[in-house]
Design a protein around this motif. Structure first.
Motif, PDB file in Angstrom:
ATOM      1  N   ALA A 116      -1.181  11.677  -6.437  1.00 37.44           N
ATOM      2  CA  ALA A 116      -1.404  10.347  -7.003  1.00 37.44           C
ATOM      3  C   ALA A 116      -2.396   9.564  -6.149  1.00 37.44           C
ATOM      4  N   CYS A 117      -2.264   9.692  -4.843  1.00 43.08           N
ATOM      5  CA  CYS A 117      -3.199   9.010  -3.940  1.00 43.08           C
ATOM      6  C   CYS A 117      -4.610   9.557  -4.107  1.00 43.08           C
TER       7      CYS A 117
ATOM      8  N   ARG B 277      -3.271   6.195   6.195  1.00 44.28           N
ATOM      9  CA  ARG B 277      -3.929   5.063   6.851  1.00 44.28           C
ATOM     10  C   ARG B 277      -2.932   4.009   7.334  1.00 44.28           C
ATOM     11  N   ARG B 278      -1.885   3.746   6.586  1.00 40.73           N
ATOM     12  CA  ARG B 278      -0.842   2.781   6.929  1.00 40.73           C
ATOM     13  C   ARG B 278      -1.397   1.380   7.248  1.00 40.73           C
ATOM     14  N   PRO B 279      -2.113   0.787   6.334  1.00 41.28           N
ATOM     15  CA  PRO B 279      -2.742  -0.512   6.623  1.00 41.28           C
ATOM     16  C   PRO B 279      -1.763  -1.655   6.819  1.00 41.28           C
ATOM     17  N   TRP B 280      -0.532  -1.494   6.336  1.00 36.13           N
ATOM     18  CA  TRP B 280       0.456  -2.561   6.538  1.00 36.13           C
ATOM     19  C   TRP B 280       0.740  -2.794   8.016  1.00 36.13           C
TER      20      TRP B 280
ATOM     21  N   ALA C 204      11.077   5.642  -2.200  1.00 34.68           N
ATOM     22  CA  ALA C 204      11.322   6.725  -1.245  1.00 34.68           C
ATOM     23  C   ALA C 204      10.258   6.809  -0.156  1.00 34.68           C
ATOM     24  N   GLY C 205       9.639   5.680   0.167  1.00 35.68           N
ATOM     25  CA  GLY C 205       8.626   5.663   1.216  1.00 35.68           C
ATOM     26  C   GLY C 205       7.207   5.755   0.709  1.00 35.68           C
TER      27      GLY C 205
ATOM     28  N   ASP D 195       0.826  -1.211   0.000  1.00 32.16           N
ATOM     29  CA  ASP D 195       0.000   0.000   0.000  1.00 32.16           C
ATOM     30  C   ASP D 195       0.862   1.264   0.000  1.00 32.16           C
ATOM     31  N   LEU D 196       0.176   2.396   0.111  1.00 33.37           N
ATOM     32  CA  LEU D 196       0.804   3.687  -0.163  1.00 33.37           C
ATOM     33  C   LEU D 196       0.964   4.570   1.068  1.00 33.37           C
ATOM     34  N   GLY D 197       2.080   5.276   1.099  1.00 32.66           N
ATOM     35  CA  GLY D 197       2.317   6.314   2.087  1.00 32.66           C
ATOM     36  C   GLY D 197       2.911   7.514   1.369  1.00 32.66           C
TER      37      GLY D 197
END
Length: 206
Positions: A163-164, A173-176, A193-194, A145-147
């Motif tokens: 982009a998000c 949200r940081r679902p990981w 790059a995160g 997922d995305l951050g």
């Protein structure tokens, strides 16, 4: 609203999603982290247009099974095109909301995959818990997922945020973390790059 967005863009999604230059690396890393073997059964939650399907099918072989679940009928139509083109008889899709897993989904699965989906779902915690129940004890789970970029790359955060927003994803949200908190053997990798995060581990039921 988010589902409607994907209904409207499904036909062009693969072309505008920045898959190859940005997001493919997370997809490949997440699937590799599952450690799939020939004959495994894997559930792709939020499969969309089926970008994961070729990689998953190659990993489980003709004796395995790949099931894609998605709430958008338009996205699944694109996945069906991919399946028919390759004549995969062991790759199927199910229309349904992951927060309300349909009874036709089948279980147990050897592996569970979320790629760029939990940050988009309105009821992502329900989708997470319901999906976990479909994995066998000790089965593998991966969350991609995305951050937002961090450190010296923070200058790129506005672009990542845009982009998000274009995809309806919540970069905060940081679902990981839902996976790393509940697995004893969890791993976490960071790419772009995160901007892209990949977490993997074994089912907490194992």
């Amino acid at each position: 609203m988010r589902r409607r967005r994907y209904e409207l863009t499904a036909r062009f999604y693969d072309l505008v999603s920045l898959e190859r230059p940005v997001y493919r690396v997370g997809r490949e890393a997440g699937i590799a982290a599952l450690g799939l073997r020939t004959g495994d059964r894997v559930l792709d939650v939020g499969c969309g247009t089926g970008l994961n399907l070729p990689l998953l099918r190659a990993a489980v072989g003709p004796s395995g099974a790949v099931v894609g679940l998605d709430a958008s009928s338009a996205m699944l139509r694109q996945a069906h095109v991919r399946i028919r083109r390759h004549r995969w008889t062991n790759v199927t899709t199910v229309l349904g909301d992951a927060a309300e897993t349909p009874p036709t989904i089948g279980e147990p699965f050897d592996a569970l995959l979320f790629t760029y989906t939990l940050s988009v779902m309105d009821r992502w915690r329900q989708a997470w818990s319901r999906s976990l129940a479909l994995v066998r004890p000790g089965g593998r789970i991966a969350v991609v997922d995305l951050g937002l970029p961090t450190g010296r790359w923070r200058l790129l955060a506005p672009l990542a945020w845009l982009a998000c927003q274009a995809g309806g994803a919540d970069p905060y949200r940081r679902p990981w973390q839902a996976l790393t908190r509940t697995t004893a053997d969890g791993s976490h990798e960071v790419f772009r790059a995160g901007h892209v995060h990949v977490a993997a581990g074994s089912s907490p039921c194992g």
